[in-house]
Design a protein around this motif. Structure first.
Motif, PDB file in Angstrom:
ATOM      1  N   MET A 169       0.839  -1.201   0.000  1.00  0.00           N
ATOM      2  CA  MET A 169       0.000   0.000   0.000  1.00  0.00           C
ATOM      3  C   MET A 169       0.879   1.257   0.000  1.00  0.00           C
ATOM      4  SD  MET A 169      -2.896   1.286   2.759  1.00  0.00           S
ATOM      5  CE  MET A 169      -1.753   1.482   4.124  1.00  0.00           C
ATOM      6  N   LYS A 170       0.561   2.158  -0.883  1.00  0.00           N
ATOM      7  CA  LYS A 170       1.253   3.446  -0.951  1.00  0.00           C
ATOM      8  C   LYS A 170       0.418   4.462  -0.177  1.00  0.00           C
ATOM      9  CE  LYS A 170       3.541   6.293  -4.474  1.00  0.00           C
ATOM     10  NZ  LYS A 170       3.674   6.505  -5.934  1.00  0.00           N
ATOM     11  N   LEU A 171       0.965   4.950   0.937  1.00  0.00           N
ATOM     12  CA  LEU A 171       0.212   5.791   1.875  1.00  0.00           C
ATOM     13  C   LEU A 171       0.787   7.194   1.935  1.00  0.00           C
ATOM     14  CD1 LEU A 171      -1.821   6.231   4.243  1.00  0.00           C
ATOM     15  CD2 LEU A 171      -0.069   5.259   5.757  1.00  0.00           C
ATOM     16  N   PHE A 172      -0.053   8.179   1.643  1.00  0.00           N
ATOM     17  CA  PHE A 172       0.324   9.584   1.780  1.00  0.00           C
ATOM     18  C   PHE A 172      -0.069  10.075   3.166  1.00  0.00           C
ATOM     19  CE2 PHE A 172      -1.232  14.124   1.020  1.00  0.00           C
ATOM     20  CZ  PHE A 172       0.008  14.685   1.271  1.00  0.00           C
ATOM     21  N   ILE A 173       0.911  10.596   3.914  1.00  0.00           N
ATOM     22  CA  ILE A 173       0.649  11.213   5.208  1.00  0.00           C
ATOM     23  C   ILE A 173       0.939  12.698   5.081  1.00  0.00           C
ATOM     24  CG2 ILE A 173       1.322  11.346   7.640  1.00  0.00           C
ATOM     25  CD1 ILE A 173       2.015   8.401   7.538  1.00  0.00           C
ATOM     26  N   SER A 174      -0.092  13.515   5.126  1.00  0.00           N
ATOM     27  CA  SER A 174       0.120  14.964   5.062  1.00  0.00           C
ATOM     28  C   SER A 174       0.470  15.481   6.453  1.00  0.00           C
ATOM     29  CB  SER A 174      -1.132  15.673   4.539  1.00  0.00           C
ATOM     30  OG  SER A 174      -2.139  15.707   5.532  1.00  0.00           O
ATOM     31  N   GLY A 175       1.306  16.516   6.498  1.00  0.00           N
ATOM     32  CA  GLY A 175       1.685  17.098   7.777  1.00  0.00           C
ATOM     33  C   GLY A 175       2.681  16.253   8.546  1.00  0.00           C
ATOM     34  N   HIS A 176       3.550  15.540   7.852  1.00  0.00           N
ATOM     35  CA  HIS A 176       4.439  14.580   8.527  1.00  0.00           C
ATOM     36  C   HIS A 176       5.510  15.251   9.387  1.00  0.00           C
ATOM     37  CE1 HIS A 176       7.203  15.634   5.281  1.00  0.00           C
ATOM     38  NE2 HIS A 176       8.157  15.007   5.934  1.00  0.00           N
ATOM     39  N   THR A 177       5.748  16.553   9.198  1.00  0.00           N
ATOM     40  CA  THR A 177       6.754  17.225  10.023  1.00  0.00           C
ATOM     41  C   THR A 177       6.177  17.707  11.351  1.00  0.00           C
ATOM     42  OG1 THR A 177       6.314  19.368   8.958  1.00  0.00           O
ATOM     43  CG2 THR A 177       8.047  17.993   7.991  1.00  0.00           C
ATOM     44  N   GLY A 178       4.859  17.630  11.511  1.00  0.00           N
ATOM     45  CA  GLY A 178       4.225  18.023  12.762  1.00  0.00           C
ATOM     46  C   GLY A 178       4.210  16.890  13.771  1.00  0.00           C
ATOM     47  N   MET A 179       3.684  17.160  14.943  1.00  0.00           N
ATOM     48  CA  MET A 179       3.653  16.160  16.002  1.00  0.00           C
ATOM     49  C   MET A 179       2.832  14.940  15.607  1.00  0.00           C
ATOM     50  SD  MET A 179       2.274  16.482  19.949  1.00  0.00           S
ATOM     51  CE  MET A 179       0.601  16.902  19.439  1.00  0.00           C
ATOM     52  N   VAL A 180       1.625  15.150  15.102  1.00  0.00           N
ATOM     53  CA  VAL A 180       0.755  14.035  14.738  1.00  0.00           C
ATOM     54  C   VAL A 180       1.308  13.292  13.528  1.00  0.00           C
ATOM     55  CG1 VAL A 180      -1.537  13.397  13.920  1.00  0.00           C
ATOM     56  CG2 VAL A 180      -1.298  15.086  15.743  1.00  0.00           C
ATOM     57  N   GLY A 181       1.672  14.042  12.498  1.00  0.00           N
ATOM     58  CA  GLY A 181       2.210  13.408  11.306  1.00  0.00           C
ATOM     59  C   GLY A 181       3.473  12.612  11.584  1.00  0.00           C
ATOM     60  N   GLY A 182       4.327  13.147  12.453  1.00  0.00           N
ATOM     61  CA  GLY A 182       5.552  12.441  12.816  1.00  0.00           C
ATOM     62  C   GLY A 182       5.255  11.125  13.511  1.00  0.00           C
ATOM     63  N   TYR A 239      -1.303  14.542  -6.270  1.00  0.00           N
ATOM     64  CA  TYR A 239      -2.061  13.293  -6.237  1.00  0.00           C
ATOM     65  C   TYR A 239      -2.018  12.582  -7.593  1.00  0.00           C
ATOM     66  CZ  TYR A 239      -4.451  13.510  -1.662  1.00  0.00           C
ATOM     67  OH  TYR A 239      -4.761  13.494  -0.322  1.00  0.00           O
ATOM     68  N   ALA A 240      -2.167  13.350  -8.674  1.00  0.00           N
ATOM     69  CA  ALA A 240      -2.165  12.755 -10.011  1.00  0.00           C
ATOM     70  C   ALA A 240      -0.835  12.093 -10.329  1.00  0.00           C
ATOM     71  CB  ALA A 240      -2.490  13.824 -11.048  1.00  0.00           C
ATOM     72  N   ALA A 241       0.267  12.692  -9.858  1.00  0.00           N
ATOM     73  CA  ALA A 241       1.598  12.143 -10.142  1.00  0.00           C
ATOM     74  C   ALA A 241       1.927  10.958  -9.252  1.00  0.00           C
ATOM     75  CB  ALA A 241       2.648  13.242  -9.969  1.00  0.00           C
ATOM     76  N   GLU A 242       1.621  11.042  -7.956  1.00  0.00           N
ATOM     77  CA  GLU A 242       2.002   9.996  -6.998  1.00  0.00           C
ATOM     78  C   GLU A 242       1.015   8.830  -6.955  1.00  0.00           C
ATOM     79  OE1 GLU A 242       4.599   9.409  -5.204  1.00  0.00           O
ATOM     80  OE2 GLU A 242       5.709  11.235  -5.680  1.00  0.00           O
ATOM     81  N   LYS A 243      -0.261   9.123  -7.159  1.00  0.00           N
ATOM     82  CA  LYS A 243      -1.323   8.117  -7.133  1.00  0.00           C
ATOM     83  C   LYS A 243      -1.236   7.197  -5.905  1.00  0.00           C
ATOM     84  CE  LYS A 243      -2.350   8.044 -12.049  1.00  0.00           C
ATOM     85  NZ  LYS A 243      -3.548   8.863 -11.814  1.00  0.00           N
ATOM     86  N   PRO A 244      -1.333   7.768  -4.697  1.00  0.00           N
ATOM     87  CA  PRO A 244      -1.315   6.916  -3.502  1.00  0.00           C
ATOM     88  C   PRO A 244      -2.576   6.060  -3.426  1.00  0.00           C
ATOM     89  CG  PRO A 244      -1.880   9.163  -2.910  1.00  0.00           C
ATOM     90  CD  PRO A 244      -1.509   9.196  -4.367  1.00  0.00           C
ATOM     91  N   ASP A 245      -2.456   4.919  -2.756  1.00  0.00           N
ATOM     92  CA  ASP A 245      -3.621   4.060  -2.545  1.00  0.00           C
ATOM     93  C   ASP A 245      -4.488   4.575  -1.399  1.00  0.00           C
ATOM     94  OD1 ASP A 245      -2.725   1.955  -4.435  1.00  0.00           O
ATOM     95  OD2 ASP A 245      -1.105   1.720  -2.980  1.00  0.00           O
ATOM     96  N   ALA A 246      -3.829   5.217  -0.444  1.00  0.00           N
ATOM     97  CA  ALA A 246      -4.527   5.683   0.758  1.00  0.00           C
ATOM     98  C   ALA A 246      -3.890   6.976   1.239  1.00  0.00           C
ATOM     99  CB  ALA A 246      -4.473   4.618   1.852  1.00  0.00           C
ATOM    100  N   ALA A 247      -4.621   7.704   2.076  1.00  0.00           N
ATOM    101  CA  ALA A 247      -4.113   8.971   2.600  1.00  0.00           C
ATOM    102  C   ALA A 247      -4.622   9.199   4.014  1.00  0.00           C
ATOM    103  CB  ALA A 247      -4.534  10.135   1.702  1.00  0.00           C
TER     104      ALA A 247
END
Length: 311
Positions: free
Chosen positions: A1-14, A48-56
Motif C-alpha cells: 500500500m502506498k500511503l500519503f501522510i500529510s503534515g508529517h513534520t508536525g507532532m501528529v504526522g511524525g 495526487y495525479a503524479a504519486e497516485k497513492p492508494d490511501a491517505a
C-alpha cells in the motif's frame, strides 16, 4: 500500500510516520510545506495525479491554543478549509480509495453532554474562542462522509482529544496548554524563578492522550473494512487544569509557587470524549499520562539541545 501522510513534520504526522514505518508492505509518501503547499488547489491536484497513492491520512492543519485561535480566526478557517477540501477532493479525483481525515475534539459544542458522543456533532453552539478552526474541521468531516456516501470510497474521520508528545509546538503564545506549560516551567526552573503564572481558574477539565496512542488508533482504524464515518479517539478519562499544571511542574521538577491569573479565559468547562465506539472496535490507549509526560519532557530537552524545538 502506498500511503500519503500529510503534515508529517508536525507532532501528529511524525507519530503516524513512526507507526506506519513498522507496517510491512506500506510505502510512505510525504511532502514538506516547502515541497507542497496544501492550500494550493492546483499543486495538490498535481501531486495526487503524479504519486497516485492508494490511501491517505490528512494530519496537516493550522493549529494552536486559545490565544492563537482567538487572535487569528481568519487564518485558521481559511487554511484548514483549504487543506481539507483540496486533500479530500483531489484524493477522490486521483482514485484514492481509502482516506482518514483527522479533526479535533473542539468540533463538538461548547456545552455538549459529557462525555461527548459522536452524535452530538452540530447539536448546539461551538466554543467561540476556537469556532473558526472547528468549522473548518467539521467541513472536512462532512466532506469525507458525503464523498463516501455518493462515490463509495472509504473516506472516514477520527476525532482526537488533546494530544501531546515528541515534536509538539512550544511557541510561548500560540501553543496548546501542555507544551506551553512544559516550556514555561522548564524556563522558570532554569532561570530560578520563584513563581509561575497559570491561566484561568484551573477548574476546567481536559482529557490528554499521547500522540503515539493516536497513531496506533489510526493504524487500527485503517485496517477495518467498514469503519464508522466518525469515531472519537481519546484516553477515556480527564483531569482538571489545576491537576495538570501541578503534574507538569512535578515532572519538570519546578519547585516554585504557581499563581493563577483568573482574568484569563478558561475556555470550555469540560471536554471529555465518549470513546465507546472505538473501544467496541477493539482499540484502547496504552500510555498513562505521567509516563507520557515524562517521555515528552525528555523529548523536549533533546529537541532543545539539538536546536530542533518547534515554536
Amino acid at each position: 500500500m502506498k500511503l500519503f501522510i500529510s503534515g508529517h513534520t508536525g507532532m501528529v504526522g511524525g507519530a503516524l510516520v513512526r507507526r506506519f514505518q513498522k507496517v510491512p508492505g506500506v510505502t510512505l509518501v510525504t511532502r514538506t510545506r516547502q515541497e507542497l503547499n496544501l492550500a494550493d488547489q492546483a499543486a495538490v491536484a498535481a501531486f495526487y495525479a503524479a504519486e497516485k497513492p492508494d490511501a491517505a491520512i490528512i494530519a496537516a492543519g493550522k493549529v494552536g491554543g486559545i490565544h492563537a485561535n482567538n487572535t487569528y480566526p481568519a487564518e485558521f478557517i481559511y487554511e484548514n478549509l483549504a487543506i481539507a477540501t483540496h486533500c479530500i477532493h483531489s484524493a477522490w479525483t486521483s482514485g484514492v480509495k481509502r482516506l482518514l481525515f483527522l479533526g479535533s475534539s473542539c468540533i463538538y459544542p461548547k456545552l455538549a453532554p459529557q462525555p461527548m458522543h459522536e452524535d452530538c456533532l452540530l447539536s448546539s453552539a461551538l466554543e467561540p474562542t476556537n469556532a473558526a478552526y472547528a468549522i473548518a474541521k467539521i467541513a472536512g468531516v462532512k466532506m469525507a462522509e458525503y464523498y463516501r456516501k455518493q462515490y463509495g470510497v472509504v473516506f472516514h474521520s477520527a476525532m482526537p482529544t488533546n494530544l501531546y508528545g515528541p515534536g509538539d509546538n512550544y511557541h510561548p503564545q500560540n501553543s496548546h496548554v501542555m507544551p506551553a506549560l512544559i516550556r514555561r516551567f522548564h524556563e522558570a526552573k532554569v532561570a530560578g524563578l520563584s513563581e509561575v503564572k497559570a491561566w484561568g481558574t484551573g477548574q476546567p477539565r481536559r482529557e490528554f492522550m499521547h500522540v503515539d496512542d493516536l497513531a496506533d488508533a489510526c493504524a487500527h482504524l485503517m485496517q477495518l473494512a467498514e469503519p464508522p464515518d466518525l469515531v472519537n479517539v481519546g484516553f477515556g478519562s480527564d483531569i482538571t487544569i489545576r491537576e495538570l499544571v501541578e503534574l507538569v511542574a512535578a515532572v519538570v521538577d519546578y519547585v516554585g509557587e504557581i499563581v493563577w491569573d483568573e482574568s484569563k479565559p478558561d475556555g470550555s468547562p469540560r471536554k471529555l470524549l465518549d470513546t465507546s465506539r472505538l473501544n467496541a472496535l477493539g482499540w484502547r490507549p496504552h500510555i498513562q499520562l505521567k509516563d507520557g509526560l515524562e517521555h515528552t519532557y525528555r523529548a523536549f530537552l533533546a529537541e532543545l539541545e539539538a536546536n530542533r524545538l518547534r515554536g
